[in-house]
Design an enzyme around this catalytic site. Structure first.
Site, short mmCIF file in Angstrom:
data_model
loop_
_atom_site.label_atom_id
_atom_site.label_comp_id
_atom_site.label_asym_id
_atom_site.label_seq_id
_atom_site.Cartn_x
_atom_site.Cartn_y
_atom_site.Cartn_z
N LYS A 1 0.84 -1.20 0.00
CA LYS A 1 0.00 0.00 0.00
C LYS A 1 0.87 1.25 0.00
CE LYS A 1 -4.04 -1.99 2.29
NZ LYS A 1 -4.94 -1.90 3.46
N HIS B 1 -8.18 -12.07 1.55
CA HIS B 1 -7.11 -12.09 2.55
C HIS B 1 -6.98 -13.41 3.29
CE1 HIS B 1 -5.79 -8.19 1.89
NE2 HIS B 1 -6.06 -7.59 3.02
N ARG C 1 -3.58 -14.87 3.41
CA ARG C 1 -2.75 -13.95 4.19
C ARG C 1 -2.98 -14.20 5.69
NH1 ARG C 1 -0.04 -9.04 3.78
NH2 ARG C 1 -0.68 -7.33 5.14
N HIS D 1 2.63 -4.49 7.77
CA HIS D 1 1.75 -3.66 8.59
C HIS D 1 2.53 -2.47 9.14
CE1 HIS D 1 -1.29 -7.11 9.56
NE2 HIS D 1 -1.57 -6.49 8.43
N TYR E 1 -4.05 -11.33 15.18
CA TYR E 1 -3.74 -12.75 14.96
C TYR E 1 -3.39 -13.47 16.26
CZ TYR E 1 -3.73 -11.40 10.10
OH TYR E 1 -4.12 -10.92 8.87
#
Length: 301
Positions: free
Chosen positions: A175, A247, A250, A273, A282
Protein backbone atom coordinates in the site's frame (compact mmCIF):
# COMPACT_ATOMS: atom_id res chain seq x y z
CA UNK A 1 -22.20 22.94 -4.39
CA UNK A 2 -20.45 25.47 -6.60
CA UNK A 3 -17.77 25.09 -9.21
CA UNK A 4 -15.37 26.30 -6.52
CA UNK A 5 -16.28 23.25 -4.41
CA UNK A 6 -15.65 20.97 -7.39
CA UNK A 7 -12.22 22.57 -7.81
CA UNK A 8 -11.38 21.90 -4.15
CA UNK A 9 -12.63 18.33 -4.42
CA UNK A 10 -10.59 17.68 -7.57
CA UNK A 11 -7.54 19.18 -5.86
CA UNK A 12 -8.01 16.90 -2.86
CA UNK A 13 -8.41 13.77 -5.00
CA UNK A 14 -5.32 14.69 -7.00
CA UNK A 15 -3.44 15.10 -3.71
CA UNK A 16 -4.51 11.57 -2.67
CA UNK A 17 -3.24 10.10 -5.94
CA UNK A 18 0.00 12.06 -6.29
CA UNK A 19 1.10 12.67 -2.69
CA UNK A 20 -0.46 9.73 -0.85
CA UNK A 21 -0.16 7.20 -3.72
CA UNK A 22 -3.74 5.97 -3.23
CA UNK A 23 -5.15 3.69 -5.90
CA UNK A 24 -7.81 4.98 -8.30
CA UNK A 25 -10.21 2.52 -6.67
CA UNK A 26 -9.67 4.10 -3.22
CA UNK A 27 -9.94 7.61 -4.64
CA UNK A 28 -13.33 6.74 -6.15
CA UNK A 29 -14.58 5.84 -2.67
CA UNK A 30 -13.36 9.17 -1.29
CA UNK A 31 -15.20 11.03 -4.06
CA UNK A 32 -18.41 9.09 -3.44
CA UNK A 33 -18.30 9.63 0.34
CA UNK A 34 -17.69 13.37 0.03
CA UNK A 35 -20.29 13.96 -2.66
CA UNK A 36 -22.92 12.01 -0.69
CA UNK A 37 -22.33 14.22 2.36
CA UNK A 38 -22.69 17.43 0.38
CA UNK A 39 -25.90 16.17 -1.22
CA UNK A 40 -27.20 15.87 2.33
CA UNK A 41 -26.02 19.37 3.32
CA UNK A 42 -27.63 20.85 0.21
CA UNK A 43 -30.95 19.40 1.39
CA UNK A 44 -30.34 21.23 4.69
CA UNK A 45 -29.70 24.51 2.80
CA UNK A 46 -26.05 24.51 3.79
CA UNK A 47 -24.42 25.73 0.61
CA UNK A 48 -20.95 26.75 1.74
CA UNK A 49 -18.00 24.75 3.02
CA UNK A 50 -17.65 27.19 5.94
CA UNK A 51 -21.30 26.69 6.95
CA UNK A 52 -20.77 23.10 8.13
CA UNK A 53 -20.61 22.82 11.92
CA UNK A 54 -20.32 20.01 14.46
CA UNK A 55 -24.10 19.80 14.93
CA UNK A 56 -24.56 19.37 11.17
CA UNK A 57 -22.17 16.43 11.26
CA UNK A 58 -24.13 14.88 14.14
CA UNK A 59 -27.34 15.31 12.14
CA UNK A 60 -25.71 13.57 9.18
CA UNK A 61 -24.62 10.67 11.40
CA UNK A 62 -28.18 10.30 12.67
CA UNK A 63 -29.36 10.11 9.07
CA UNK A 64 -26.83 7.38 8.26
CA UNK A 65 -27.86 5.29 11.26
CA UNK A 66 -31.55 5.68 10.41
CA UNK A 67 -30.70 4.25 6.97
CA UNK A 68 -29.27 1.15 8.76
CA UNK A 69 -25.76 1.78 7.44
CA UNK A 70 -23.12 -0.47 8.98
CA UNK A 71 -20.64 0.87 11.51
CA UNK A 72 -17.78 0.11 9.12
CA UNK A 73 -19.42 2.16 6.33
CA UNK A 74 -20.13 5.07 8.70
CA UNK A 75 -16.52 5.01 9.94
CA UNK A 76 -15.25 5.09 6.35
CA UNK A 77 -17.39 8.11 5.49
CA UNK A 78 -16.22 9.96 8.56
CA UNK A 79 -12.61 9.19 7.70
CA UNK A 80 -13.05 10.44 4.12
CA UNK A 81 -14.71 13.67 5.23
CA UNK A 82 -12.25 14.28 8.06
CA UNK A 83 -9.38 13.97 5.57
CA UNK A 84 -11.11 16.29 3.10
CA UNK A 85 -11.62 19.00 5.72
CA UNK A 86 -8.06 18.56 6.96
CA UNK A 87 -6.96 19.29 3.39
CA UNK A 88 -9.24 22.35 3.27
CA UNK A 89 -7.77 23.60 6.55
CA UNK A 90 -4.23 23.32 5.18
CA UNK A 91 -5.35 25.25 2.10
CA UNK A 92 -6.86 27.94 4.40
CA UNK A 93 -10.31 27.37 2.90
CA UNK A 94 -11.94 26.68 6.28
CA UNK A 95 -10.90 27.70 9.77
CA UNK A 96 -12.24 24.65 11.64
CA UNK A 97 -12.54 20.97 10.78
CA UNK A 98 -16.00 19.97 12.14
CA UNK A 99 -15.17 16.29 11.73
CA UNK A 100 -12.20 16.41 14.10
CA UNK A 101 -14.60 16.43 17.07
CA UNK A 102 -16.52 13.32 16.01
CA UNK A 103 -15.46 9.88 17.17
CA UNK A 104 -15.97 7.04 14.67
CA UNK A 105 -18.30 4.25 15.79
CA UNK A 106 -16.54 1.31 17.34
CA UNK A 107 -16.52 -1.69 15.05
CA UNK A 108 -17.41 -5.11 16.30
CA UNK A 109 -14.21 -7.10 16.43
CA UNK A 110 -14.26 -10.09 14.13
CA UNK A 111 -11.46 -12.61 14.11
CA UNK A 112 -9.96 -13.19 10.66
CA UNK A 113 -10.85 -16.53 9.13
CA UNK A 114 -8.04 -18.84 8.08
CA UNK A 115 -7.36 -22.36 6.81
CA UNK A 116 -6.26 -25.13 9.12
CA UNK A 117 -3.14 -27.00 8.05
CA UNK A 118 -5.23 -30.01 6.98
CA UNK A 119 -7.27 -27.75 4.68
CA UNK A 120 -4.10 -26.31 3.15
CA UNK A 121 -2.89 -29.87 2.45
CA UNK A 122 -6.14 -30.53 0.54
CA UNK A 123 -5.65 -27.37 -1.53
CA UNK A 124 -2.07 -28.29 -2.38
CA UNK A 125 -3.13 -31.82 -3.26
CA UNK A 126 -5.47 -30.43 -5.91
CA UNK A 127 -2.50 -28.80 -7.64
CA UNK A 128 -0.33 -31.90 -7.71
CA UNK A 129 0.08 -34.51 -10.42
CA UNK A 130 -0.66 -32.44 -13.51
CA UNK A 131 1.78 -30.82 -15.93
CA UNK A 132 -0.90 -28.78 -17.69
CA UNK A 133 0.20 -25.12 -17.85
CA UNK A 134 -2.70 -23.74 -15.81
CA UNK A 135 -2.30 -26.44 -13.14
CA UNK A 136 1.41 -25.62 -12.86
CA UNK A 137 0.52 -21.92 -12.59
CA UNK A 138 -2.09 -22.59 -9.90
CA UNK A 139 0.44 -24.58 -7.87
CA UNK A 140 2.98 -21.73 -8.03
CA UNK A 141 0.30 -19.16 -7.21
CA UNK A 142 -0.94 -21.04 -4.15
CA UNK A 143 2.57 -21.82 -2.90
CA UNK A 144 3.72 -18.20 -3.22
CA UNK A 145 0.62 -16.71 -1.57
CA UNK A 146 0.89 -19.11 1.38
CA UNK A 147 4.70 -18.80 1.63
CA UNK A 148 4.74 -14.98 1.73
CA UNK A 149 1.36 -13.80 3.07
CA UNK A 150 1.21 -11.08 0.41
CA UNK A 151 -2.07 -9.45 -0.54
CA UNK A 152 -3.85 -10.58 -3.71
CA UNK A 153 -3.35 -7.09 -5.16
CA UNK A 154 0.38 -7.31 -4.40
CA UNK A 155 0.55 -10.75 -5.98
CA UNK A 156 -0.97 -9.58 -9.27
CA UNK A 157 1.69 -6.84 -9.45
CA UNK A 158 4.72 -9.15 -9.07
CA UNK A 159 7.18 -8.92 -11.93
CA UNK A 160 9.74 -11.51 -12.97
CA UNK A 161 12.50 -9.14 -11.89
CA UNK A 162 11.05 -8.99 -8.35
CA UNK A 163 12.04 -12.59 -7.59
CA UNK A 164 15.55 -13.38 -6.36
CA UNK A 165 15.87 -17.17 -6.59
CA UNK A 166 19.44 -17.13 -5.27
CA UNK A 167 18.31 -15.69 -1.94
CA UNK A 168 14.68 -16.94 -2.15
CA UNK A 169 13.40 -13.42 -1.54
CA UNK A 170 10.51 -11.55 -3.15
CA UNK A 171 10.31 -7.77 -3.59
CA UNK A 172 6.74 -6.69 -2.78
CA UNK A 173 5.13 -3.33 -3.47
CA UNK A 174 2.45 -2.74 -0.87
CA UNK A 175 0.00 0.00 0.00
CA UNK A 176 1.23 3.48 -0.85
CA UNK A 177 3.92 1.92 -3.07
CA UNK A 178 5.90 0.94 0.03
CA UNK A 179 8.41 -1.78 -0.76
CA UNK A 180 9.40 -4.70 1.43
CA UNK A 181 11.34 -7.94 0.97
CA UNK A 182 9.66 -11.21 1.93
CA UNK A 183 11.46 -14.58 2.01
CA UNK A 184 9.89 -17.76 0.67
CA UNK A 185 10.68 -21.41 1.23
CA UNK A 186 11.67 -24.49 -0.75
CA UNK A 187 8.20 -25.47 -1.99
CA UNK A 188 7.39 -22.00 -3.34
CA UNK A 189 10.89 -21.78 -4.84
CA UNK A 190 10.48 -25.05 -6.76
CA UNK A 191 6.90 -24.32 -7.86
CA UNK A 192 7.75 -20.81 -9.11
CA UNK A 193 10.80 -21.97 -11.05
CA UNK A 194 8.87 -24.78 -12.72
CA UNK A 195 6.05 -22.39 -13.62
CA UNK A 196 8.39 -19.81 -15.17
CA UNK A 197 10.39 -22.40 -17.11
CA UNK A 198 7.42 -24.31 -18.53
CA UNK A 199 3.88 -23.00 -18.04
CA UNK A 200 4.43 -19.24 -18.24
CA UNK A 201 6.57 -19.43 -21.37
CA UNK A 202 3.86 -21.59 -22.99
CA UNK A 203 0.98 -19.26 -22.00
CA UNK A 204 2.64 -16.00 -23.13
CA UNK A 205 4.12 -17.24 -26.41
CA UNK A 206 1.45 -15.56 -28.58
CA UNK A 207 1.03 -12.32 -26.59
CA UNK A 208 2.78 -8.98 -26.33
CA UNK A 209 5.79 -9.30 -23.99
CA UNK A 210 5.15 -8.06 -20.45
CA UNK A 211 7.05 -8.39 -17.14
CA UNK A 212 4.29 -9.74 -14.87
CA UNK A 213 4.80 -13.13 -13.24
CA UNK A 214 1.31 -14.58 -13.16
CA UNK A 215 -0.75 -14.75 -16.34
CA UNK A 216 -4.19 -16.00 -17.38
CA UNK A 217 -5.03 -18.57 -20.05
CA UNK A 218 -4.52 -15.92 -22.75
CA UNK A 219 -1.07 -14.98 -21.49
CA UNK A 220 -2.22 -11.60 -20.16
CA UNK A 221 -1.39 -10.43 -16.61
CA UNK A 222 -3.57 -12.15 -14.01
CA UNK A 223 -5.75 -9.59 -12.18
CA UNK A 224 -6.73 -9.72 -8.47
CA UNK A 225 -10.19 -10.82 -9.58
CA UNK A 226 -8.63 -13.57 -11.68
CA UNK A 227 -6.58 -14.77 -8.70
CA UNK A 228 -9.71 -14.97 -6.54
CA UNK A 229 -11.42 -16.98 -9.29
CA UNK A 230 -8.51 -19.44 -9.43
CA UNK A 231 -8.52 -19.89 -5.65
CA UNK A 232 -12.28 -20.44 -5.52
CA UNK A 233 -12.00 -23.13 -8.19
CA UNK A 234 -9.30 -24.88 -6.14
CA UNK A 235 -11.62 -24.70 -3.12
CA UNK A 236 -14.39 -26.39 -5.10
CA UNK A 237 -12.07 -29.16 -6.33
CA UNK A 238 -10.82 -29.77 -2.80
CA UNK A 239 -14.46 -30.06 -1.62
CA UNK A 240 -13.93 -27.34 0.95
CA UNK A 241 -17.28 -25.75 1.69
CA UNK A 242 -16.03 -22.28 2.59
CA UNK A 243 -15.73 -19.50 0.04
CA UNK A 244 -12.30 -17.97 -0.05
CA UNK A 245 -11.93 -14.23 0.37
CA UNK A 246 -8.99 -12.07 -0.77
CA UNK A 247 -7.11 -12.09 2.55
CA UNK A 248 -7.78 -15.65 3.69
CA UNK A 249 -4.38 -17.04 2.68
CA UNK A 250 -2.75 -13.95 4.19
CA UNK A 251 -4.56 -14.63 7.47
CA UNK A 252 -3.51 -18.28 7.25
CA UNK A 253 0.13 -17.32 6.71
CA UNK A 254 0.18 -15.09 9.81
CA UNK A 255 -1.78 -17.51 12.01
CA UNK A 256 0.41 -20.50 11.15
CA UNK A 257 3.59 -18.53 11.79
CA UNK A 258 2.40 -17.46 15.24
CA UNK A 259 1.09 -20.95 16.04
CA UNK A 260 4.57 -22.29 15.31
CA UNK A 261 6.42 -19.80 17.49
CA UNK A 262 7.18 -16.74 15.31
CA UNK A 263 7.34 -13.44 17.19
CA UNK A 264 4.80 -10.69 16.53
CA UNK A 265 7.31 -8.10 15.28
CA UNK A 266 8.62 -10.43 12.60
CA UNK A 267 5.10 -11.23 11.40
CA UNK A 268 4.34 -7.50 11.34
CA UNK A 269 7.33 -6.85 9.09
CA UNK A 270 6.51 -9.77 6.78
CA UNK A 271 2.91 -8.62 6.38
CA UNK A 272 3.95 -5.00 5.77
CA UNK A 273 1.75 -3.66 8.59
CA UNK A 274 2.58 -0.10 9.57
CA UNK A 275 1.19 -0.55 13.09
CA UNK A 276 1.65 -3.50 15.41
CA UNK A 277 -2.04 -3.28 16.38
CA UNK A 278 -2.94 -4.51 12.90
CA UNK A 279 -0.90 -7.66 13.51
CA UNK A 280 -2.08 -8.24 17.09
CA UNK A 281 -5.47 -9.49 15.90
CA UNK A 282 -3.74 -12.75 14.96
CA UNK A 283 -2.78 -13.38 18.59
CA UNK A 284 -6.52 -13.58 19.33
CA UNK A 285 -6.87 -16.11 16.51
CA UNK A 286 -4.11 -18.29 17.92
CA UNK A 287 -5.58 -18.09 21.44
CA UNK A 288 -8.96 -19.15 20.11
CA UNK A 289 -7.30 -21.99 18.21
CA UNK A 290 -5.58 -23.17 21.40
CA UNK A 291 -8.84 -22.96 23.34
CA UNK A 292 -10.74 -25.06 20.79
CA UNK A 293 -7.93 -27.62 20.66
CA UNK A 294 -7.96 -27.86 24.46
CA UNK A 295 -11.74 -28.26 24.64
CA UNK A 296 -11.67 -30.91 21.91
CA UNK A 297 -8.91 -33.06 23.38
CA UNK A 298 -8.74 -32.64 27.17
CA UNK A 299 -10.73 -35.41 28.88
CA UNK A 300 -12.09 -33.09 31.56
CA UNK A 301 -12.52 -29.93 29.50
Amino acid sequence: MSQLFNNYLDGFLTYLQIEKHYSSYTVQFYRYDIEEFFKFTAEQNLNSLEDIEYLDVRLYLTDLYERKMSRAAVARRLSSLRSFYRFLSKENVVAVNPFSFVQPPKEAKRLPSFFYEEEMEKLFAECEGSDKPLAVRDRALLELLYATGIRVSECSGIKLSDIDFDLSVLLVRGKGNKERYVPFGYFAHEAAQEYIATARSFLVKDTEPHPFLFVNHRGKPLTPRGIRYVLNKLMEKASLTRKIHPHMLRHTFATHLLNNGADLRTVQELLGHEHLSSTQVYTHVTKEHLRKTYLSHHPRA
